[in-house]
Scaffold this motif. Structure first.
Motif, PDB file in Angstrom:
ATOM      1  N   LEU A  26       0.879  -1.340   0.063  1.00 45.26           N
ATOM      2  CA  LEU A  26       0.118  -0.116   0.022  1.00 45.26           C
ATOM      3  C   LEU A  26       1.053   1.097   0.051  1.00 45.26           C
ATOM      4  O   LEU A  26       0.465   2.228  -0.742  1.00 45.26           O
ATOM      5  N   ALA A  27       1.947   1.203   0.593  1.00 44.25           N
ATOM      6  CA  ALA A  27       2.725   2.563   0.871  1.00 44.25           C
ATOM      7  C   ALA A  27       3.445   2.670  -0.574  1.00 44.25           C
ATOM      8  O   ALA A  27       3.585   3.852  -0.998  1.00 44.25           O
ATOM      9  N   MET A  28       3.508   1.552  -1.328  1.00 43.16           N
ATOM     10  CA  MET A  28       4.331   1.632  -2.647  1.00 43.16           C
ATOM     11  C   MET A  28       3.057   2.693  -3.551  1.00 43.16           C
ATOM     12  O   MET A  28       3.415   3.537  -4.404  1.00 43.16           O
ATOM     13  N   VAL A  29       1.617   2.255  -3.449  1.00 41.58           N
ATOM     14  CA  VAL A  29       0.769   2.972  -4.337  1.00 41.58           C
ATOM     15  C   VAL A  29       0.731   4.219  -4.009  1.00 41.58           C
ATOM     16  O   VAL A  29       0.600   5.136  -4.641  1.00 41.58           O
ATOM     17  N   VAL A  30       0.762   4.460  -2.452  1.00 38.76           N
ATOM     18  CA  VAL A  30       0.600   6.093  -2.028  1.00 38.76           C
ATOM     19  C   VAL A  30       1.733   6.884  -2.757  1.00 38.76           C
ATOM     20  O   VAL A  30       1.792   7.943  -2.994  1.00 38.76           O
ATOM     21  N   PHE A  32       3.700   6.255  -5.317  1.00 37.44           N
ATOM     22  CA  PHE A  32       3.525   6.362  -6.763  1.00 37.44           C
ATOM     23  C   PHE A  32       2.448   7.296  -7.111  1.00 37.44           C
ATOM     24  O   PHE A  32       2.537   8.085  -8.019  1.00 37.44           O
ATOM     25  N   LYS A  33       1.266   7.058  -6.625  1.00 42.60           N
ATOM     26  CA  LYS A  33      -0.039   7.807  -7.040  1.00 42.60           C
ATOM     27  C   LYS A  33      -0.183   9.204  -6.465  1.00 42.60           C
ATOM     28  O   LYS A  33      -0.562  10.014  -7.104  1.00 42.60           O
ATOM     29  N   LEU A  34       0.346   9.312  -4.973  1.00 46.85           N
ATOM     30  CA  LEU A  34      -0.110  10.635  -4.321  1.00 46.85           C
ATOM     31  C   LEU A  34       1.133  11.212  -4.016  1.00 46.85           C
ATOM     32  O   LEU A  34       1.240  12.296  -3.608  1.00 46.85           O
ATOM     33  N   ASN A  35       2.517  10.619  -4.503  1.00 44.12           N
ATOM     34  CA  ASN A  35       3.736  11.411  -4.192  1.00 44.12           C
ATOM     35  C   ASN A  35       4.006  11.612  -2.642  1.00 44.12           C
ATOM     36  O   ASN A  35       4.625  12.707  -2.328  1.00 44.12           O
ATOM     37  N   LYS A  36       3.307  10.677  -1.779  1.00 46.44           N
ATOM     38  CA  LYS A  36       3.439  10.808  -0.455  1.00 46.44           C
ATOM     39  C   LYS A  36       4.160   9.855   0.330  1.00 46.44           C
ATOM     40  O   LYS A  36       3.834   8.483  -0.084  1.00 46.44           O
ATOM     41  N   ASN A  37       4.600   9.921   1.534  1.00 45.65           N
ATOM     42  CA  ASN A  37       5.067   8.677   2.300  1.00 45.65           C
ATOM     43  C   ASN A  37       4.131   8.346   3.325  1.00 45.65           C
ATOM     44  O   ASN A  37       3.451   9.189   4.177  1.00 45.65           O
ATOM     45  N   LEU A  38       3.569   7.071   3.095  1.00 48.57           N
ATOM     46  CA  LEU A  38       2.326   6.605   4.013  1.00 48.57           C
ATOM     47  C   LEU A  38       2.715   6.836   5.339  1.00 48.57           C
ATOM     48  O   LEU A  38       1.549   7.257   5.890  1.00 48.57           O
TER      49      LEU A  38
END
Length: 294
Positions: A26-30, A32-38
């Motif tokens: 999930l952290a990877m998606v966040v 790549f998609k939101l350019n944020k650190n989960l």
């Protein structure tokens, strides 16, 4: 800005918990998609708390639809993610684009997901015909047309130059499918993964990586010390040189910027494109087979 109802928020949380038992995925998606650190935006003692805080953060920052898009692109085979995507996405379009051409707000006629379904090859018919007849520059423009439609950008408002955020938002199926067609019909001379290979093998150790990439693919004129554009005659000559000698200027196409835009702009997109291709796993046989067999 779309706001979830309480039941939608609960349903989304349960869907993410089901789809992402490993929170690192999930952290990877966040990222790549939101350019944020989960962990920076949604800390917690367990996955349920982290996911709940992520949803609240996405709502508060007006990017809940981007989050749902990213989850769906990454886990479209997960039934719970697919259900929440198909339930919320049409509502978002109806709420934010009241003149969007739909008959039923629950089921848009030409939403991005319709274009991303691998079985619907009709969407790529013109593109394939241009590639088959070696009309490379026309195929490049059709590439932009297809992927702009993925974002619901039509007609006179269509944007012909992409930004890094557009690459992050592009559907993996679409990106991989377009890349595979470019490689197939150009005998691996053109394509996004061809550009990725050049970047990784020839440019990452250089001081000016983008200029080095431009030299290799024929976007930068080393003799004149200037960047070219697609409308520049030298660019056309470089493309013709590739057609005569497949080892020269591989990766000169495709280009995600407008005809008159200097190609240093497109070169600046390459590291973002490389990261996206890695995330989508576009250059793996598994990805290609999935596209054609789904």
């Amino acid at each position: 800005m779309y706001e979830l109802s309480g039941s939608e928020r609960e349903e989304l949380q349960k869907a993410i918990i089901d789809a992402y038992p490993d929170i690192v995925d999930l952290a990877m998606v966040v990222s790549f998609k939101l350019n944020k650190n989960l962990t920076a935006i949604a800390g917690g003692n367990n996955n349920a708390q982290i996911i709940f805080k992520l949803i609240l953060w996405a709502e508060a920052n007006g990017c809940i639809e981007k989050l749902i898009d990213g989850l769906y692109n990454d886990r479209r085979k997960n039934s719970k993610i697919s259900i929440i995507f198909n339930k919320i996405k049409p509502k978002y379009y109806y709420q934010n684009y009241p003149y969007y051409p739909i008959e039923n707000p629950e089921k848009p006629q030409d939403t991005p997901e319709d274009l991303t379904q691998p079985p619907n090859q009709e969407k790529y018919k013109k593109f394939k015909n241009l590639l088959e007849t070696n009309k490379w520059l026309e195929a490049n423009q059709e590439t932009l047309t297809i992927i702009n439609k993925i974002h619901g950008i039509h007609g006179i408002n269509q944007r012909y130059s992409w930004k890094a955020s557009d690459i992050q938002e592009c559907d993996c199926y679409v990106l991989c499918h377009i890349d595979q067609l470019w490689r197939q019909y150009s005998n691996n001379c053109f394509g996004f993964t061809v550009q990725k290979k050049i970047w990784e093998e020839k440019c990452t150790t250089k001081n000016d990586r983008e200029k080095e990439f431009g030299r290799h693919v024929g976007w930068y004129d080393d003799w004149r010390k200037e960047w070219l554009s697609r409308s520049n005659q030298i660019f056309t000559e470089n493309l013709e040189k590739n057609l005569d000698n497949k080892e020269k200027y591989q990766g000169i196409l495709p280009i995600l910027t407008s005809k008159n835009c200097l190609l240093n702009v497109n070169a600046s997109l390459i590291p973002h494109l490389v990261n996206k291709l890695k995330f989508c796993n576009c250059d793996s046989c598994d990805c290609i087979n999935r596209i054609y067999n789904t």
